[in-house]
Design a protein around this motif. Structure first.
Motif, PDB file in Angstrom:
ATOM      1  N   VAL A 109       0.895  -1.294   0.202  1.00  0.00           N
ATOM      2  CA  VAL A 109       0.004   0.205  -0.080  1.00  0.00           C
ATOM      3  C   VAL A 109       0.884   1.315  -0.224  1.00  0.00           C
ATOM      4  O   VAL A 109       1.810   1.274   0.838  1.00  0.00           O
ATOM      5  N   ALA A 110       0.436   2.336  -0.877  1.00  0.00           N
ATOM      6  CA  ALA A 110       1.286   3.392  -0.927  1.00  0.00           C
ATOM      7  C   ALA A 110       0.636   4.629  -0.803  1.00  0.00           C
ATOM      8  O   ALA A 110      -0.618   4.626  -1.305  1.00  0.00           O
ATOM      9  N   LEU A 111       0.957   5.619  -0.117  1.00  0.00           N
ATOM     10  CA  LEU A 111       0.406   7.008  -0.091  1.00  0.00           C
ATOM     11  C   LEU A 111       1.151   8.095  -0.720  1.00  0.00           C
ATOM     12  O   LEU A 111       2.696   8.100  -0.298  1.00  0.00           O
ATOM     13  N   VAL A 112       0.789   8.639  -1.731  1.00  0.00           N
ATOM     14  CA  VAL A 112       1.430   9.968  -2.432  1.00  0.00           C
ATOM     15  C   VAL A 112       0.851  11.021  -2.283  1.00  0.00           C
ATOM     16  O   VAL A 112      -0.313  11.260  -2.729  1.00  0.00           O
ATOM     17  N   THR A 113       1.473  12.061  -1.560  1.00  0.00           N
ATOM     18  CA  THR A 113       0.922  13.318  -1.298  1.00  0.00           C
ATOM     19  C   THR A 113       0.901  14.261  -2.671  1.00  0.00           C
ATOM     20  O   THR A 113       1.986  14.055  -3.318  1.00  0.00           O
ATOM     21  N   GLY A 114       0.010  15.180  -2.789  1.00  0.00           N
ATOM     22  CA  GLY A 114       0.289  15.803  -3.892  1.00  0.00           C
ATOM     23  C   GLY A 114       0.117  15.054  -5.261  1.00  0.00           C
ATOM     24  O   GLY A 114       0.818  15.155  -6.290  1.00  0.00           O
ATOM     25  N   GLY A 115      -0.829  14.036  -5.263  1.00  0.00           N
ATOM     26  CA  GLY A 115      -0.802  13.135  -6.429  1.00  0.00           C
ATOM     27  C   GLY A 115      -1.718  13.308  -7.626  1.00  0.00           C
ATOM     28  O   GLY A 115      -2.149  12.449  -8.231  1.00  0.00           O
ATOM     29  N   GLU A 140      -3.669  12.716   9.280  1.00  0.00           N
ATOM     30  CA  GLU A 140      -4.850  12.128   8.794  1.00  0.00           C
ATOM     31  C   GLU A 140      -4.854  11.304   7.989  1.00  0.00           C
ATOM     32  O   GLU A 140      -5.637  10.327   7.701  1.00  0.00           O
ATOM     33  N   ALA A 141      -3.998  11.815   6.943  1.00  0.00           N
ATOM     34  CA  ALA A 141      -4.142  11.332   5.625  1.00  0.00           C
ATOM     35  C   ALA A 141      -3.411   9.780   5.457  1.00  0.00           C
ATOM     36  O   ALA A 141      -4.081   8.696   4.917  1.00  0.00           O
ATOM     37  N   LEU A 177       7.697  15.374   7.795  1.00  0.00           N
ATOM     38  CA  LEU A 177       8.331  15.035   9.307  1.00  0.00           C
ATOM     39  C   LEU A 177       6.988  14.210   9.922  1.00  0.00           C
ATOM     40  O   LEU A 177       7.000  12.979  10.533  1.00  0.00           O
ATOM     41  N   LEU A 178       5.711  15.060   9.837  1.00  0.00           N
ATOM     42  CA  LEU A 178       4.644  14.481  10.342  1.00  0.00           C
ATOM     43  C   LEU A 178       3.888  13.301   9.769  1.00  0.00           C
ATOM     44  O   LEU A 178       3.376  12.395  10.526  1.00  0.00           O
ATOM     45  N   ALA A 179       4.115  13.382   8.623  1.00  0.00           N
ATOM     46  CA  ALA A 179       3.683  12.249   7.643  1.00  0.00           C
ATOM     47  C   ALA A 179       4.595  10.928   7.926  1.00  0.00           C
ATOM     48  O   ALA A 179       3.904   9.749   8.255  1.00  0.00           O
ATOM     49  N   ALA A 180       5.810  11.097   7.929  1.00  0.00           N
ATOM     50  CA  ALA A 180       6.796  10.041   8.282  1.00  0.00           C
ATOM     51  C   ALA A 180       6.506   9.482   9.731  1.00  0.00           C
ATOM     52  O   ALA A 180       6.438   8.163   9.976  1.00  0.00           O
ATOM     53  N   GLN A 181       6.325  10.268  10.619  1.00  0.00           N
ATOM     54  CA  GLN A 181       6.049  10.034  11.908  1.00  0.00           C
ATOM     55  C   GLN A 181       4.752   9.123  12.208  1.00  0.00           C
ATOM     56  O   GLN A 181       4.663   8.007  12.706  1.00  0.00           O
ATOM     57  N   ALA A 182       3.935   9.472  11.227  1.00  0.00           N
ATOM     58  CA  ALA A 182       2.497   8.546  11.532  1.00  0.00           C
ATOM     59  C   ALA A 182       2.591   7.399  10.761  1.00  0.00           C
ATOM     60  O   ALA A 182       2.279   6.164  11.234  1.00  0.00           O
ATOM     61  N   ALA A 183       3.388   7.437   9.605  1.00  0.00           N
ATOM     62  CA  ALA A 183       3.432   6.196   8.968  1.00  0.00           C
ATOM     63  C   ALA A 183       4.327   5.097   9.588  1.00  0.00           C
ATOM     64  O   ALA A 183       3.949   4.053   9.347  1.00  0.00           O
ATOM     65  N   ALA A 184       5.468   5.636  10.191  1.00  0.00           N
ATOM     66  CA  ALA A 184       6.460   4.840  10.732  1.00  0.00           C
ATOM     67  C   ALA A 184       5.512   3.912  11.819  1.00  0.00           C
ATOM     68  O   ALA A 184       5.996   2.892  12.310  1.00  0.00           O
ATOM     69  N   ARG A 185       4.698   4.465  12.370  1.00  0.00           N
ATOM     70  CA  ARG A 185       3.815   3.587  13.443  1.00  0.00           C
ATOM     71  C   ARG A 185       3.001   2.492  12.886  1.00  0.00           C
ATOM     72  O   ARG A 185       2.807   1.287  13.464  1.00  0.00           O
ATOM     73  N   HIS A 186       2.945   2.537  11.581  1.00  0.00           N
ATOM     74  CA  HIS A 186       2.226   1.517  10.744  1.00  0.00           C
ATOM     75  C   HIS A 186       3.073   0.520  10.007  1.00  0.00           C
ATOM     76  O   HIS A 186       2.934  -0.702   9.512  1.00  0.00           O
ATOM     77  N   MET A 187       4.347   0.843   9.692  1.00  0.00           N
ATOM     78  CA  MET A 187       5.317   0.223   8.657  1.00  0.00           C
ATOM     79  C   MET A 187       6.012  -0.829   9.336  1.00  0.00           C
ATOM     80  O   MET A 187       6.182  -0.598  10.563  1.00  0.00           O
ATOM     81  N   THR A 188       6.192  -1.893   8.750  1.00  0.00           N
ATOM     82  CA  THR A 188       7.098  -2.832   9.174  1.00  0.00           C
ATOM     83  C   THR A 188       8.294  -2.986   8.291  1.00  0.00           C
ATOM     84  O   THR A 188       8.776  -2.073   7.534  1.00  0.00           O
ATOM     85  N   ALA A 189       9.161  -4.100   8.585  1.00  0.00           N
ATOM     86  CA  ALA A 189      10.486  -4.325   7.578  1.00  0.00           C
ATOM     87  C   ALA A 189      10.041  -4.242   6.433  1.00  0.00           C
ATOM     88  O   ALA A 189       9.112  -4.862   5.815  1.00  0.00           O
ATOM     89  N   GLY A 190      10.804  -3.327   5.470  1.00  0.00           N
ATOM     90  CA  GLY A 190      10.735  -3.133   4.064  1.00  0.00           C
ATOM     91  C   GLY A 190       9.870  -1.995   3.801  1.00  0.00           C
ATOM     92  O   GLY A 190       9.631  -1.667   2.721  1.00  0.00           O
TER      93      GLY A 190
END
Length: 246
Positions: A8-14, A73-74, A120-133
């Motif tokens: 699953v990918a999220l692209v801002t400004g897509g 939120e995104a 930074l805030l998107a990375a912070q939020a994303a890191a909570r859900h990401m696993t290895a890879g």
């Protein structure tokens, strides 16, 4: 089956330009893709429909990244609707140009809010859900390494901040198997910076190849970093700039 099938990918400004090309490229490689927009709902929906017509899965999310909570939120919307998050592409940003005397505090705040704070805030939020890879990829600028003349103070400031931010993310998240990288475009033919625009010849003259790149050139680099081949690349920038910084 593409190399990103199941991701699953999220692209801002897509909704257009580089962001739209990245969203379609990742979807073509098999990823389910969420893409954000702030005002161009019709363009964002058109990108999503193109992805879906090709057999992919797409989600359109409105996110005004000048608002502090919008980036997180995104991310949460993507996770909730698409079932997770493996790839974050921080593409949203402003193309800024103008003399030092013309920069206002309000413009500075707006640019840094989108080009730096939201990353930074998107990375912070994303890191909570990401696993290895997991992958965090930001779209930077050739101004990270070279400022060819006056009137680029704000652009260079905002995009150079991504370098330290990304190195910090790489160290913080590396032990979890998550990478953080930057793709630095040079002159790219988009509606924001057309290859037949007023400054196009000057921009060409600054590249080794003497030509503009395309949004697809940037998308190809993002796909590489997002896929298995990019597993050992982190904390660094890849210039896709036609030799702008040579």
């Amino acid at each position: 089956m593409g190399e990103l099938t199941g991701k699953v990918a999220l692209v801002t400004g897509g909704s257009r330009g580089i962001g739209a090309a990245v969203a379609k490229r990742l979807a073509g490689a098999g990823a389910a893709v969420a893409l954000t927009y702030v005002s161009a709902a019709g363009q964002a929906e058109a990108v999503a429909k193109e992805i879906e017509a090709a057999g992919g899965r797409a989600l359109v999310v409105r996110a005004d990244l000048t608002e502090p909570g919008a980036a997180a939120e995104a991310v949460e919307t993507t996770v909730r609707e698409l079932g997770g998050l493996d790839i974050l592409v921080n593409n949203a940003g402003f193309l800024t140009y103008g003399p030092l005397d013309g920069i206002t505090a309000e413009e500075l705040d707006r640019v840094l809010a989108v080009d730096v704070r939201s990353v930074l805030l998107a990375a912070q939020a994303a890191a909570r859900h990401m696993t290895a890879g997991g992958r965090i990829i930001s779209i930077g600028s050739c101004f990270n390494g070279r400022v060819p003349g006056a009137n680029f103070v704000l652009q260079a400031t905002a995009k150079s901040a991504l370098v330290g931010l990304t190195k910090g993310l790489a160290r913080e998240l590396g032990p979890r198997g998550i990478t953080a990288t930057i793709v630095d475009p040079g002159p790219i033919d988009t509606d924001m910076n057309p290859a037949d625009g007023e400054s196009a010849e000057f921009q060409r003259s600054l590249t080794a190849l003497g030509e503009f790149g395309t949004a697809e050139d940037i998308a190809a680099a993002v796909e590489y970093l997002a896929g298995p081949a990019g597993r050992y690349v982190t904390g660094t920038s890849i210039a896709v700039d036609g030799g702008y910084t040579v």
